[in-house]
Design an enzyme around this catalytic site. Sequence first.
Site, PDB file in Angstrom:
ATOM      1  N   ARG A 216       0.666  -1.075   0.038  1.00 58.96           N
ATOM      2  CA  ARG A 216       0.020  -0.178  -0.111  1.00 58.96           C
ATOM      3  C   ARG A 216       0.986   1.157  -0.115  1.00 58.96           C
ATOM      4  O   ARG A 216       1.471   1.613   0.947  1.00 58.96           O
ATOM      5  CB  ARG A 216      -0.811   0.026   1.291  1.00 58.96           C
ATOM      6  CG  ARG A 216      -2.052   0.963   1.131  1.00 58.96           C
ATOM      7  CD  ARG A 216      -2.750   1.008   2.467  1.00 58.96           C
ATOM      8  NE  ARG A 216      -1.928   2.064   3.233  1.00 58.96           N
ATOM      9  CZ  ARG A 216      -1.731   1.934   4.829  1.00 58.96           C
ATOM     10  NH1 ARG A 216      -2.393   0.852   5.297  1.00 58.96           N
ATOM     11  NH2 ARG A 216      -1.167   2.739   5.149  1.00 58.96           N
TER      12      ARG A 216
ATOM     13  N   HIS B 189      -3.838   4.675   4.510  1.00 61.22           N
ATOM     14  CA  HIS B 189      -4.895   3.928   4.360  1.00 61.22           C
ATOM     15  C   HIS B 189      -6.185   4.220   3.969  1.00 61.22           C
ATOM     16  O   HIS B 189      -6.904   3.574   3.065  1.00 61.22           O
ATOM     17  CB  HIS B 189      -5.343   3.247   5.832  1.00 61.22           C
ATOM     18  CG  HIS B 189      -6.445   2.381   6.113  1.00 61.22           C
ATOM     19  ND1 HIS B 189      -6.646   1.112   5.616  1.00 61.22           N
ATOM     20  CD2 HIS B 189      -7.764   2.967   6.630  1.00 61.22           C
ATOM     21  CE1 HIS B 189      -7.729   0.668   6.087  1.00 61.22           C
ATOM     22  NE2 HIS B 189      -8.418   1.621   6.528  1.00 61.22           N
TER      23      HIS B 189
ATOM     24  N   TYR C  13       3.292   5.862  11.227  1.00 62.66           N
ATOM     25  CA  TYR C  13       3.776   4.447  11.753  1.00 62.66           C
ATOM     26  C   TYR C  13       4.711   3.819  10.556  1.00 62.66           C
ATOM     27  O   TYR C  13       5.053   2.497  10.710  1.00 62.66           O
ATOM     28  CB  TYR C  13       2.555   3.505  11.897  1.00 62.66           C
ATOM     29  CG  TYR C  13       1.491   3.612  10.711  1.00 62.66           C
ATOM     30  CD1 TYR C  13       1.515   2.926   9.835  1.00 62.66           C
ATOM     31  CD2 TYR C  13       0.407   4.676  10.822  1.00 62.66           C
ATOM     32  CE1 TYR C  13       0.777   2.816   8.785  1.00 62.66           C
ATOM     33  CE2 TYR C  13      -0.598   4.607   9.814  1.00 62.66           C
ATOM     34  CZ  TYR C  13      -0.580   3.537   9.012  1.00 62.66           C
ATOM     35  OH  TYR C  13      -1.350   3.598   7.688  1.00 62.66           O
TER      36      TYR C  13
HETATM   37  C1  LIG Z   1     -15.406  -5.618  10.926  1.00 62.73           C
HETATM   38  C2  LIG Z   1     -14.461  -4.511  11.007  1.00 62.73           C
HETATM   39  N1  LIG Z   1     -13.595  -3.991  11.673  1.00 62.73           N
HETATM   40  C3  LIG Z   1     -12.681  -3.006  11.774  1.00 62.73           C
HETATM   41  C4  LIG Z   1     -12.969  -2.316  10.627  1.00 62.73           C
HETATM   42  C5  LIG Z   1     -11.952  -0.939  10.619  1.00 62.73           C
HETATM   43  N2  LIG Z   1     -11.227  -1.198   9.737  1.00 62.73           N
HETATM   44  C6  LIG Z   1     -11.206  -0.702   8.346  1.00 62.73           C
HETATM   45  S1  LIG Z   1      -9.937  -1.239   7.180  1.00 62.73           S
HETATM   46  C7  LIG Z   1      -9.260  -2.241   8.381  1.00 62.73           C
HETATM   47  C8  LIG Z   1      -8.000  -2.795   8.182  1.00 62.73           C
HETATM   48  C9  LIG Z   1      -8.178  -3.970   7.071  1.00 62.73           C
HETATM   49  O1  LIG Z   1      -7.028  -4.186   6.669  1.00 62.73           O
HETATM   50  P1  LIG Z   1      -6.985  -5.197   5.374  1.00 62.73           P
HETATM   51  O2  LIG Z   1      -7.828  -6.388   5.517  1.00 62.73           O
HETATM   52  O3  LIG Z   1      -5.341  -5.553   5.016  1.00 62.73           O
HETATM   53  O4  LIG Z   1      -7.259  -4.056   4.245  1.00 62.73           O
HETATM   54  P2  LIG Z   1      -6.563  -3.126   3.410  1.00 62.73           P
HETATM   55  O5  LIG Z   1      -7.323  -1.735   4.050  1.00 62.73           O
HETATM   56  O6  LIG Z   1      -5.258  -3.180   3.707  1.00 62.73           O
HETATM   57  O7  LIG Z   1      -6.793  -3.184   1.949  1.00 62.73           O
HETATM   58  C10 LIG Z   1      -9.865  -1.860   9.660  1.00 62.73           C
HETATM   59  C11 LIG Z   1      -9.331  -2.756  10.785  1.00 62.73           C
HETATM   60  C12 LIG Z   1     -13.946  -2.265   9.871  1.00 62.73           C
HETATM   61  N3  LIG Z   1     -14.064  -1.662   8.767  1.00 62.73           N
HETATM   62  N4  LIG Z   1     -14.596  -3.595   9.891  1.00 62.73           N
END
Ligand SMILES: Cc1ncc(C[n+]2csc(CCOP(=O)(O)OP(=O)(O)O)c2C)c(N)n1
Length: 365
Positions: free
Chosen positions: A265, A269, A278
């Site tokens: 990435r 985010h 971070y």
């Molecule tokens: C069920 C849930 N828990 C927490 C969140 C908050 N949240 C949004 S994105 C994220 C991280 C996701 O990481 P990843 O699966 O690696 O996807 P990326 O954003 O890196 O594409 C979190 C914890 C959420 N959207 N849904």
Amino acid sequence: MNKPFMDEELPVIARFELRRRAYLGPDGVLHGRPPAFASNVDLLISLLRAMALTRAFDLKAVALQRTGRLGTYPVSLGEEAVSVGAASAMREEDVLLPSYRNTGAQLWRGVKMEEILLFWGGDERGNAFSGPKQDFPLSIPVASQTSHAAGVAYAFKLRKEPRVAVCMSGDGATSKGDMWEAMNFAGVAKLPVVFIVGNNQWAISVPRKLQTASETLAQKAIAAGFGGEQVDGNDVIAVRAATERALAAARAGEGPFLIEALTYRLGDHTTADDAARYRSPEEVQARWKEEPIARLRAYLVGKKAWGKEDEERLASECQARVEAAAASYLATPPRAPSSMFDHLYAELPHAYLGQRRELEGASDA
Ligand SMILES: Cc1ncc(C[n+]2csc(CCOP(=O)(O)OP(=O)(O)O)c2C)c(N)n1
Ligand SMILES: [Mg+2]
């Protein structure tokens, strides 16, 4: 890797193997034995264009957010090959279940840019999108789309339809119970579902190593009783080839598959994040050398199939399309506030009737 405890005196009862797929390196050179479609220059150019459009769209979306005209937005900078490679291997009748970071897949499937902007602008009409109507809206809850995908695939199986559910998620999703349950059921029922995990090394500020002690994410499929492989997720040829193969197998009744697409990435985010808090700029800078668009461009330039003029034309074309989509989004009048009461219930509960009346009265005034 953590070395798990093992009593060497006991007989071995199972062995597992994982493979990694990669063809187009950061050097812009094809390695190994690339799939037949890699010699189709027109196809490669269409993949390049789709990735470039995704990147241009992301830039505009961030500009709109920064000027107060869009809600929070997640770019897929550096991860375009995962979305474009996977979606380009699908048939129209398959079903895409994307995560919020798969804009490139939605665009490839025919969702319009103005519809995506509407959604991120807080207008649900963006989800009544163009393109295959059976595709799911993007999932913001992490991993909830995985059980939906198993359900969709189960329906295909019951109806004996040769269609496949393509479930896209991030690395973080593989640490969630939903995904384990979805994979478990998919394995048991041998469902036609392909899980594409875009491993971009981060779940917001949580690095991959703090999410799971698993050496790879692909091996999580093995615990669920089906196959997986790791793919260079910055190599659009490898992502497409892996997805094509997995889709063909699923369509032929061979069950699910998991593709771990290794990428990075490069952006924050979302627009609500500041990744500099971070991770170091040096780390990000180093990863820019691996990004997917430059390597495909370099390959096509090497083949004399792409040049400076093509690049300039593509940039201005993307710019024009993105600007037109933004203008159309901005010109769309917002819905009446009372529309928030529509569609959720067949019959609005009593408590909400009063609230709706009150709101409508207020907006009439
Ligand atoms: C069920 C849930 N828990 C927490 C969140 C908050 N949240 C949004 S994105 C994220 C991280 C996701 O990481 P990843 O699966 O690696 O996807 P990326 O954003 O890196 O594409 C979190 C914890 C959420 N959207 N849904
Ligand atoms: Mg991630």
